[in-house]
Enzyme design. Structure first.
Site, PDB file in Angstrom:
ATOM      1  N   CYS A 147      10.988  -8.946   6.892  1.00  0.00           N
ATOM      2  CA  CYS A 147      10.377  -9.535   8.089  1.00  0.00           C
ATOM      3  C   CYS A 147      10.094 -11.025   7.924  1.00  0.00           C
ATOM      4  CB  CYS A 147       9.095  -8.804   8.451  1.00  0.00           C
ATOM      5  SG  CYS A 147       9.295  -7.033   8.518  1.00  0.00           S
ATOM      6  N   ASN A 169       7.865  -3.694  16.248  1.00  0.00           N
ATOM      7  CA  ASN A 169       8.180  -4.524  15.090  1.00  0.00           C
ATOM      8  C   ASN A 169       9.704  -4.617  14.943  1.00  0.00           C
ATOM      9  OD1 ASN A 169       8.627  -5.558  12.533  1.00  0.00           O
ATOM     10  ND2 ASN A 169       7.060  -4.311  11.540  1.00  0.00           N
ATOM     11  N   HIS A 194       4.409 -12.765  13.026  1.00  0.00           N
ATOM     12  CA  HIS A 194       5.240 -11.559  12.941  1.00  0.00           C
ATOM     13  C   HIS A 194       4.545 -10.455  13.742  1.00  0.00           C
ATOM     14  CE1 HIS A 194       7.643  -8.309  11.667  1.00  0.00           C
ATOM     15  NE2 HIS A 194       6.822  -7.848  10.740  1.00  0.00           N
TER      16      HIS A 194
HETATM   17  O1  UT7 Z   1       6.902  -5.507   9.199  1.00  0.00           O
HETATM   18  C1  UT7 Z   1       6.786  -4.619   8.151  1.00  0.00           C
HETATM   19  C2  UT7 Z   1       5.406  -4.514   7.732  1.00  0.00           C
HETATM   20  N1  UT7 Z   1       4.795  -3.313   8.213  1.00  0.00           N
HETATM   21  C3  UT7 Z   1       3.587  -3.355   8.758  1.00  0.00           C
HETATM   22  O2  UT7 Z   1       3.057  -4.406   9.009  1.00  0.00           O
HETATM   23  C4  UT7 Z   1       2.854  -2.098   8.973  1.00  0.00           C
HETATM   24  C5  UT7 Z   1       1.483  -2.220   8.403  1.00  0.00           C
HETATM   25  N2  UT7 Z   1       0.718  -1.026   8.583  1.00  0.00           N
HETATM   26  C6  UT7 Z   1       0.237  -0.651   9.775  1.00  0.00           C
HETATM   27  O3  UT7 Z   1       0.458  -1.298  10.781  1.00  0.00           O
HETATM   28  C7  UT7 Z   1      -0.670   0.557   9.830  1.00  0.00           C
HETATM   29  O4  UT7 Z   1      -0.995   0.931   8.511  1.00  0.00           O
HETATM   30  C8  UT7 Z   1      -0.041   1.764  10.572  1.00  0.00           C
HETATM   31  C9  UT7 Z   1       0.046   1.453  12.042  1.00  0.00           C
HETATM   32  C10 UT7 Z   1       1.334   2.052  10.011  1.00  0.00           C
HETATM   33  C11 UT7 Z   1      -0.925   2.983  10.385  1.00  0.00           C
HETATM   34  O5  UT7 Z   1      -2.236   2.696  10.848  1.00  0.00           O
HETATM   35  P1  UT7 Z   1      -3.496   3.056   9.941  1.00  0.00           P
HETATM   36  O6  UT7 Z   1      -4.677   2.703  10.728  1.00  0.00           O
HETATM   37  O7  UT7 Z   1      -3.295   2.376   8.614  1.00  0.00           O
HETATM   38  O8  UT7 Z   1      -3.393   4.621   9.841  1.00  0.00           O
HETATM   39  P2  UT7 Z   1      -3.215   5.524   8.535  1.00  0.00           P
HETATM   40  O9  UT7 Z   1      -1.849   5.335   7.961  1.00  0.00           O
HETATM   41  O10 UT7 Z   1      -4.395   5.309   7.651  1.00  0.00           O
HETATM   42  O11 UT7 Z   1      -3.297   6.954   9.188  1.00  0.00           O
HETATM   43  C12 UT7 Z   1      -4.463   7.417   9.844  1.00  0.00           C
HETATM   44  C13 UT7 Z   1      -4.191   8.786  10.401  1.00  0.00           C
HETATM   45  C14 UT7 Z   1      -3.524   9.725   9.407  1.00  0.00           C
HETATM   46  O12 UT7 Z   1      -4.047  11.024   9.618  1.00  0.00           O
HETATM   47  P3  UT7 Z   1      -5.161  11.621   8.634  1.00  0.00           P
HETATM   48  O13 UT7 Z   1      -4.510  11.637   7.287  1.00  0.00           O
HETATM   49  O14 UT7 Z   1      -6.317  10.677   8.715  1.00  0.00           O
HETATM   50  O15 UT7 Z   1      -5.417  12.966   9.226  1.00  0.00           O
HETATM   51  C15 UT7 Z   1      -2.078   9.710   9.803  1.00  0.00           C
HETATM   52  O16 UT7 Z   1      -1.404  10.901   9.461  1.00  0.00           O
HETATM   53  O17 UT7 Z   1      -3.277   8.676  11.503  1.00  0.00           O
HETATM   54  C16 UT7 Z   1      -2.189   9.591  11.294  1.00  0.00           C
HETATM   55  N3  UT7 Z   1      -0.991   9.022  11.906  1.00  0.00           N
HETATM   56  C17 UT7 Z   1      -0.676   9.228  13.193  1.00  0.00           C
HETATM   57  N4  UT7 Z   1      -1.265   9.905  14.181  1.00  0.00           N
HETATM   58  C18 UT7 Z   1      -0.693   9.907  15.390  1.00  0.00           C
HETATM   59  C19 UT7 Z   1      -0.051   8.236  11.333  1.00  0.00           C
HETATM   60  N5  UT7 Z   1       0.879   7.921  12.244  1.00  0.00           N
HETATM   61  C20 UT7 Z   1       0.522   8.518  13.401  1.00  0.00           C
HETATM   62  C21 UT7 Z   1       1.087   8.563  14.676  1.00  0.00           C
HETATM   63  N6  UT7 Z   1       0.442   9.247  15.647  1.00  0.00           N
HETATM   64  N7  UT7 Z   1       2.229   7.914  14.993  1.00  0.00           N
END
Ligand code: UT7
Length: 328
Positions: A115, A285, A255
């Protein structure tokens, strides 16, 4: 040797027609619009057609950038395509684009910095022009991330989209153009965001397909923490090198990975949200295409005026980061 001031003299963008909304994704994986919008800010993204590859998207964006710059493809000395979804392993997408454009005298290569690739590309190309080696360069970010996304994995499939952005670089009047670049990498975080399959470590095989190693793997929350830290520090370093104060920034072009990451960068820079170009709600993204696509839309919508101070900042797989400060 005195350096020639270099700036962006034309921008262009292209996104495929097909729209994939959060509601569509609700039918595909266990997710919902509310989760996606509050956690990421994304509402929809574009998907390339089966027959479209990154060079096709790059071509459309490049035509627009060349037209806006008022130069012909034959005048280009250099083409850099930043992408993690090249048409194929080789020849480079830049060479494929060179042929499509008829940019016969241009040197052409791809650049792999995920990215951050577009900012890395700008830094490279601007040096060639600043030293007088080349007159015009085309820098493109082009991605078909849908082709390496697992649409059964809710952790990643809600995030990514396809598109391309392009800029033409050339000489600009004294006092305008790029003021600084800040590039960096931390290979120790390489495992956090990757596509393993298809390379020399893990060539394509029935097993690599079975274990889904040709798709994007991301440790989301680890990348999130890195992004929040590095967006602020890379931006501050680019401003320090450029001798520009935070308060002077007219437009931040970050980004477009996650609205919460952008908000934290704005907070660190003491800028209000209206100082940032945000279009991730429409495109998600788009990796290397994200910053040039946002920049092209900002220019197209009249948000960028002559003399404005812009800060471009990104981060991504590698891990890598990059920021550029410029006067429009
Ligand atoms: O350009 C490349 C660089 N990439 C990025 O910049 C991405 C950086 N990361 C992020 O933007 C965030 O970490 C995410 C958007 C990917 C995830 O958000 P988060 O607030 O960090 O959520 P998490 O991964 O801590 O997950 C929280 C909960 C989990 O459930 P439990 O374990 O708490 O029960 C996930 O399983 O949300 C769940 N979850 C979802 N729920 C509904 C993960 N993806 C989804 C989804 N829909 N699509």
């Amino acid at each position: 040797m005195s350096l020639i001031p270099v700036g962006i003299i034309g921008t262009g963008k292209y996104v495929p027609e097909r729209v994939l909304t959060n509601q569509d994704l609700e039918q595909m994986v266990d997710t919902n619009d509310e989760w996606i919008v509050t956690r990421t800010g994304i509402r929809e993204r574009r998907l390339a057609a089966a027959e479209q590859a990154s060079s096709d998207l790059a071509y459309e964006a490049s035509l627009e950038a060349l037209s806006n710059a008022g130069i012909r493809a034959e005048e280009l000395d250099l083409i850099i395509v930043a992408t993690i979804t090249p048409d194929m392993a080789f020849p480079s997408t830049a060479c494929i684009l060179q042929e499509k454009l008829g940019a016969k005298k241009a040197a052409a290569f791809d650049l792999s910095a995920a990215c951050s690739g577009f900012i890395y590309g700008l830094a490279n190309a601007s040096n060639f022009i600043a030293t007088g080696t080349y007159k015009y360069a085309l820098v493109v970010g082009a991605e078909c991330l849908s082709k390496i996304t697992d649409y059964t994995d809710r952790n990643t499939c809600v995030l990514f989209g396809d598109g391309a952005g392009a800029v033409v670089l050339g000489a600009v009047p004294e006092g305008r153009g790029f003021r600084s670049f800040e590039l960096g990498a931390d290979g120790s975080g390489g495992e956090l965001l990757k596509v393993e399959g298809g390379g020399s470590r893990c060539p394509a095989s029935p097993e690599s397909l079975e274990s889904k190693r040709h798709f994007i793997y991301m440790a989301g929350s680890e990348v999130f923490k890195f992004a929040v830290r590095i967006m602020g520090s890379a931006a501050e370093e680019a401003l320090r090198k450029a001798g520009i104060d935070k308060a002077e920034i007219d437009l931040l072009v970050p980004h477009q990975a996650n609205i919460r990451i952008i908000q934290s960068a704005l907070q660190k820079l003491h800028l209000s949200e209206d100082k940032a170009m945000i279009n991730l709600d429409k495109y998600g993204n788009v990796s290397a295409a994200s910053i040039p696509l946002a920049l092209a839309e900002a220019v197209e919508s009249g948000r960028v005026k002559e003399g404005d101070k812009l800060l471009l900042v990104g981060f991504g797989g590698g891990l890598t980061w990059g920021a550029a400060a410029l006067v429009w």
